[in-house]
Design a protein around this motif. Structure first.
Motif, PDB file in Angstrom:
ATOM      1  N   MET A  81       0.838  -1.194   0.000  1.00 15.28           N
ATOM      2  CA  MET A  81       0.000   0.000   0.000  1.00 15.28           C
ATOM      3  C   MET A  81       0.877   1.250   0.000  1.00 15.28           C
ATOM      4  SD  MET A  81      -1.418   0.016   3.904  1.00 15.28           S
ATOM      5  CE  MET A  81      -0.331   0.320   5.289  1.00 15.28           C
ATOM      6  N   ILE A  82       0.325   2.357  -0.496  1.00 14.11           N
ATOM      7  CA  ILE A  82       1.031   3.625  -0.583  1.00 14.11           C
ATOM      8  C   ILE A  82       0.182   4.696   0.094  1.00 14.11           C
ATOM      9  CG2 ILE A  82       1.983   5.363  -2.141  1.00 14.11           C
ATOM     10  CD1 ILE A  82       2.228   3.226  -4.275  1.00 14.11           C
ATOM     11  N   ASP A  83       0.788   5.440   1.013  1.00 14.37           N
ATOM     12  CA  ASP A  83       0.117   6.578   1.643  1.00 14.37           C
ATOM     13  C   ASP A  83       0.417   7.830   0.840  1.00 14.37           C
ATOM     14  OD1 ASP A  83      -0.914   5.120   3.845  1.00 14.37           O
ATOM     15  OD2 ASP A  83       1.033   5.241   4.844  1.00 14.37           O
ATOM     16  N   VAL A  84      -0.618   8.606   0.559  1.00 12.72           N
ATOM     17  CA  VAL A  84      -0.472   9.821  -0.243  1.00 12.72           C
ATOM     18  C   VAL A  84      -1.134  10.975   0.490  1.00 12.72           C
ATOM     19  CG1 VAL A  84      -0.984  10.904  -2.475  1.00 12.72           C
ATOM     20  CG2 VAL A  84      -0.602   8.432  -2.355  1.00 12.72           C
ATOM     21  N   CYS A  85      -0.430  12.108   0.583  1.00 10.15           N
ATOM     22  CA  CYS A  85      -1.029  13.308   1.182  1.00 10.15           C
ATOM     23  C   CYS A  85      -0.665  14.522   0.342  1.00 10.15           C
ATOM     24  CB  CYS A  85      -0.567  13.513   2.616  1.00 10.15           C
ATOM     25  SG  CYS A  85      -1.340  14.960   3.412  1.00 10.15           S
ATOM     26  N   LEU A  86      -1.676  15.220  -0.122  1.00  7.47           N
ATOM     27  CA  LEU A  86      -1.488  16.457  -0.869  1.00  7.47           C
ATOM     28  C   LEU A  86      -1.371  17.593   0.153  1.00  7.47           C
ATOM     29  CD1 LEU A  86      -1.322  17.603  -3.715  1.00  7.47           C
ATOM     30  CD2 LEU A  86      -3.808  17.759  -3.743  1.00  7.47           C
ATOM     31  N   LEU A  87      -0.141  17.974   0.466  1.00 10.61           N
ATOM     32  CA  LEU A  87       0.108  18.915   1.553  1.00 10.61           C
ATOM     33  C   LEU A  87      -0.301  20.336   1.195  1.00 10.61           C
ATOM     34  CD1 LEU A  87       3.623  17.543   2.517  1.00 10.61           C
ATOM     35  CD2 LEU A  87       1.521  17.252   3.835  1.00 10.61           C
ATOM     36  N   GLY A  88      -0.036  20.746  -0.044  1.00  9.64           N
ATOM     37  CA  GLY A  88      -0.365  22.100  -0.461  1.00  9.64           C
ATOM     38  C   GLY A  88      -0.972  22.109  -1.842  1.00  9.64           C
ATOM     39  N   THR A  89      -2.002  22.924  -2.049  1.00  7.84           N
ATOM     40  CA  THR A  89      -2.731  22.935  -3.323  1.00  7.84           C
ATOM     41  C   THR A  89      -2.685  24.280  -4.025  1.00  7.84           C
ATOM     42  OG1 THR A  89      -4.796  23.491  -2.175  1.00  7.84           O
ATOM     43  CG2 THR A  89      -4.347  21.153  -2.548  1.00  7.84           C
ATOM     44  N   GLY A  90      -1.899  25.223  -3.494  1.00  9.68           N
ATOM     45  CA  GLY A  90      -1.882  26.563  -4.049  1.00  9.68           C
ATOM     46  C   GLY A  90      -0.824  26.754  -5.117  1.00  9.68           C
ATOM     47  N   GLY A  91      -1.103  27.667  -6.032  1.00 11.74           N
ATOM     48  CA  GLY A  91      -0.138  28.087  -7.033  1.00 11.74           C
ATOM     49  C   GLY A  91       0.149  29.569  -6.889  1.00 11.74           C
ATOM     50  N   MET A  92       1.340  29.963  -7.234  1.00 12.33           N
ATOM     51  CA  MET A  92       1.783  31.359  -7.290  1.00 12.33           C
ATOM     52  C   MET A  92       2.072  31.974  -5.923  1.00 12.33           C
ATOM     53  SD  MET A  92      -0.686  32.725 -10.375  1.00 12.33           S
ATOM     54  CE  MET A  92      -0.057  34.404 -10.309  1.00 12.33           C
ATOM     55  N   MET A  93       1.065  31.993  -5.041  1.00 13.93           N
ATOM     56  CA  MET A  93       1.262  32.593  -3.721  1.00 13.93           C
ATOM     57  C   MET A  93       0.404  31.874  -2.689  1.00 13.93           C
ATOM     58  SD  MET A  93      -0.915  36.140  -4.199  1.00 13.93           S
ATOM     59  CE  MET A  93      -0.966  36.515  -2.454  1.00 13.93           C
ATOM     60  N   PRO A  94       0.895  31.767  -1.440  1.00 15.75           N
ATOM     61  CA  PRO A  94       0.098  31.089  -0.407  1.00 15.75           C
ATOM     62  C   PRO A  94      -1.068  31.971   0.040  1.00 15.75           C
ATOM     63  CG  PRO A  94       2.098  31.991   0.553  1.00 15.75           C
ATOM     64  CD  PRO A  94       2.198  32.229  -0.924  1.00 15.75           C
TER      65      PRO A  94
ATOM     66  N   ARG B 249      -4.554  27.971   2.197  1.00 17.03           N
ATOM     67  CA  ARG B 249      -4.021  27.201   1.067  1.00 17.03           C
ATOM     68  C   ARG B 249      -2.500  27.379   0.990  1.00 17.03           C
ATOM     69  NH1 ARG B 249      -6.614  28.903  -4.431  1.00 17.03           N
ATOM     70  NH2 ARG B 249      -8.512  28.076  -3.454  1.00 17.03           N
ATOM     71  N   TYR B 250      -1.770  26.301   1.329  1.00 10.83           N
ATOM     72  CA  TYR B 250      -0.310  26.352   1.219  1.00 10.83           C
ATOM     73  C   TYR B 250       0.112  26.109  -0.230  1.00 10.83           C
ATOM     74  CZ  TYR B 250      -0.716  25.793   6.269  1.00 10.83           C
ATOM     75  OH  TYR B 250      -1.056  25.951   7.585  1.00 10.83           O
ATOM     76  N   LEU B 251       1.374  26.365  -0.503  1.00  9.59           N
ATOM     77  CA  LEU B 251       1.877  26.152  -1.853  1.00  9.59           C
ATOM     78  C   LEU B 251       2.184  24.671  -2.100  1.00  9.59           C
ATOM     79  CD1 LEU B 251       4.102  29.314  -2.426  1.00  9.59           C
ATOM     80  CD2 LEU B 251       1.835  28.825  -3.334  1.00  9.59           C
ATOM     81  N   THR B 252       2.512  24.383  -3.332  1.00 10.21           N
ATOM     82  CA  THR B 252       2.538  23.022  -3.853  1.00 10.21           C
ATOM     83  C   THR B 252       3.478  22.067  -3.123  1.00 10.21           C
ATOM     84  OG1 THR B 252       2.067  23.969  -6.003  1.00 10.21           O
ATOM     85  CG2 THR B 252       2.832  21.707  -5.976  1.00 10.21           C
ATOM     86  N   ALA B 253       2.954  20.930  -2.717  1.00 12.07           N
ATOM     87  CA  ALA B 253       3.769  19.850  -2.135  1.00 12.07           C
ATOM     88  C   ALA B 253       2.923  18.582  -2.034  1.00 12.07           C
ATOM     89  CB  ALA B 253       4.297  20.231  -0.760  1.00 12.07           C
ATOM     90  N   LEU B 254       3.572  17.447  -2.277  1.00 21.11           N
ATOM     91  CA  LEU B 254       2.923  16.140  -2.155  1.00 21.11           C
ATOM     92  C   LEU B 254       3.867  15.206  -1.417  1.00 21.11           C
ATOM     93  CD1 LEU B 254       0.566  14.168  -3.223  1.00 21.11           C
ATOM     94  CD2 LEU B 254       2.246  13.478  -4.927  1.00 21.11           C
ATOM     95  N   MET B 255       3.341  14.465  -0.442  1.00 26.39           N
ATOM     96  CA  MET B 255       4.143  13.458   0.274  1.00 26.39           C
ATOM     97  C   MET B 255       3.600  12.071  -0.043  1.00 26.39           C
ATOM     98  SD  MET B 255       6.655  12.948   2.524  1.00 26.39           S
ATOM     99  CE  MET B 255       6.849  13.924   4.013  1.00 26.39           C
ATOM    100  N   VAL B 256       4.529  11.161  -0.353  1.00 29.63           N
ATOM    101  CA  VAL B 256       4.192   9.767  -0.637  1.00 29.63           C
ATOM    102  C   VAL B 256       5.023   8.881   0.279  1.00 29.63           C
ATOM    103  CG1 VAL B 256       4.186   7.947  -2.392  1.00 29.63           C
ATOM    104  CG2 VAL B 256       3.664  10.303  -3.042  1.00 29.63           C
ATOM    105  N   ARG B 257       4.381   7.921   0.936  1.00 30.38           N
ATOM    106  CA  ARG B 257       5.099   7.010   1.835  1.00 30.38           C
ATOM    107  C   ARG B 257       4.844   5.561   1.406  1.00 30.38           C
ATOM    108  NH1 ARG B 257       3.858   8.732   7.990  1.00 30.38           N
ATOM    109  NH2 ARG B 257       1.951   7.582   7.489  1.00 30.38           N
ATOM    110  N   TYR B 258       5.947   4.784   1.385  1.00 30.32           N
ATOM    111  CA  TYR B 258       5.831   3.360   1.059  1.00 30.32           C
ATOM    112  C   TYR B 258       6.884   2.575   1.822  1.00 30.32           C
ATOM    113  CZ  TYR B 258       6.625  -1.047  -1.345  1.00 30.32           C
ATOM    114  OH  TYR B 258       6.818  -2.383  -1.611  1.00 30.32           O
ATOM    115  N   ASN B 259       6.439   1.606   2.594  1.00 30.20           N
ATOM    116  CA  ASN B 259       7.323   0.643   3.251  1.00 30.20           C
ATOM    117  C   ASN B 259       8.447   1.322   4.037  1.00 30.20           C
ATOM    118  OD1 ASN B 259       8.042  -1.962   3.944  1.00 30.20           O
ATOM    119  ND2 ASN B 259       9.254  -2.315   2.095  1.00 30.20           N
TER     120      ASN B 259
END
Length: 308
Positions: free
Chosen positions: A1-14, A18-28
């Motif tokens: 299984m893979i854990d996915v979290c979209l940490l930030g969804t903003g573009g250009m400015m916070p 809404r924080y700026l762009t970031a995605l965290m993925v966790r596996y094993n």
């Protein structure tokens, strides 16, 4: 299984919500961060995840809304007494850009290793995990930019009867199931295909921001369990602006999700002017029904089909 979290969804400015762009993925036990915009550390804190075990940071490109949070992130990782090497992945110029940002984070207790993406596509593996493949692919922005696709392969089921029929001792079953080739002292060789059925469907995650729609995106996102895609604009009249700035609208993202046959799409990387993305969802859902206007912190655990 893979854990996915979209940490930030903003573009250009916070924005305040809404924080700026970031995605965290966790596996094993491994963690991968894609992009590190302003606010990423706060978003991690809210999620309850730690920056210390991040093994790899991948960058789509070097616009500030995708990398401005890096110096603070590195300092926090250093203050957490991290000593393990950190791998960074990104387009050409990666080491130069990171070293420039490290002017305010010059001393770290851990080394940084760099992998610059070569050509239109590049594939990486997590150390010791050949089943988890990370692919970078070129997209169409106004500077060099890449999307990322992650695939977790799944071997076929272990066939006990086949193992017994081939006279394979039980002590070799587990290594064979893990894909190892066995050479015995008496000269026999056992291979995984002798005991495993056909490969089963794995897990496929695709992440794209800052691009016009391309056939390359559709190809790499094909049959994804989750497609996270930029939806910079929702207002139909901003299509021309999207074309000029090499971004895309919510509806163009939905068209790609439909073409790629993905299971689910999360929209992200909204323009600051797009105050309420959900307002434009009905029209997007007419194109691709399983479209979600994601908010900061949206998370999911992707599982194999028979474990869902």
């Amino acid at each position: 299984m893979i854990d996915v979290c979209l940490l930030g969804t903003g573009g250009m400015m916070p924005l305040p919500n809404r924080y700026l762009t970031a995605l965290m993925v966790r596996y094993n036990g491994k963690s991968i961060l894609i992009d590190c915009g302003e606010g990423t550390q706060i978003a991690l804190k809210k999620k309850g995840w730690s920056p210390k075990p991040i093994d790899m940071i991948c960058f789509t490109h070097y616009h500030a809304d995708h990398i401005s949070g890096l110096p603070g992130m590195l300092l926090t990782m250093g203050n957490a007494e991290r000593t393990e090497p950190l791998l960074m992945v990104g387009p050409k110029g990666l080491e130069r850009v990171v070293k420039a940002l490290r002017t305010i984070a010059p001393e770290l207790p851990f080394p940084i290793e760099y992998h610059e993406i070569n050509g239109d596509e590049d594939e990486l593996l997590l150390p010791g995990m050949p089943e988890f493949r990370i692919k970078a692919f070129k997209v169409n922005h106004n500077i060099l930019c890449y999307g990322y696709s992650m695939e977790l392969d799944r071997k076929g089921k272990f066939n006990v009867e086949a193992a017994k029929a081939n006279g394979i001792e039980q002590k070799y079953w587990n290594p064979l199931q893990k894909g190892e080739i066995i050479h015995t002292e008496d000269g026999r060789t056992y291979t995984p295909d002798m005991v495993l059925g056909e490969d089963r469907k794995g897990i496929h995650l695709t992440y794209v921001t800052d691009s016009r729609p391309t056939e390359g995106i559709v190809k790499n996102a094909e049959k994804s369990d989750l497609f996270i895609c930029e939806g910079m604009y929702g207002e139909p009249e901003k299509l021309q602006k999207a074309r000029e700035n090499r971004h895309m609208t919510i509806y163009e993202a939905a068209e790609m999700a439909k073409k790629a046959g993905v299971k689910e799409m999360w929209l992200t990387h909204y323009s600051p002017s797009l105050v309420n993305p959900k307002e434009y969802l009905p029209k997007a859902k007419e194109i691709f029904g399983n479209t979600i206007a994601a908010k900061d912190g949206r998370a999911i655990t992707l599982r194999f089909e028979d474990e869902a």
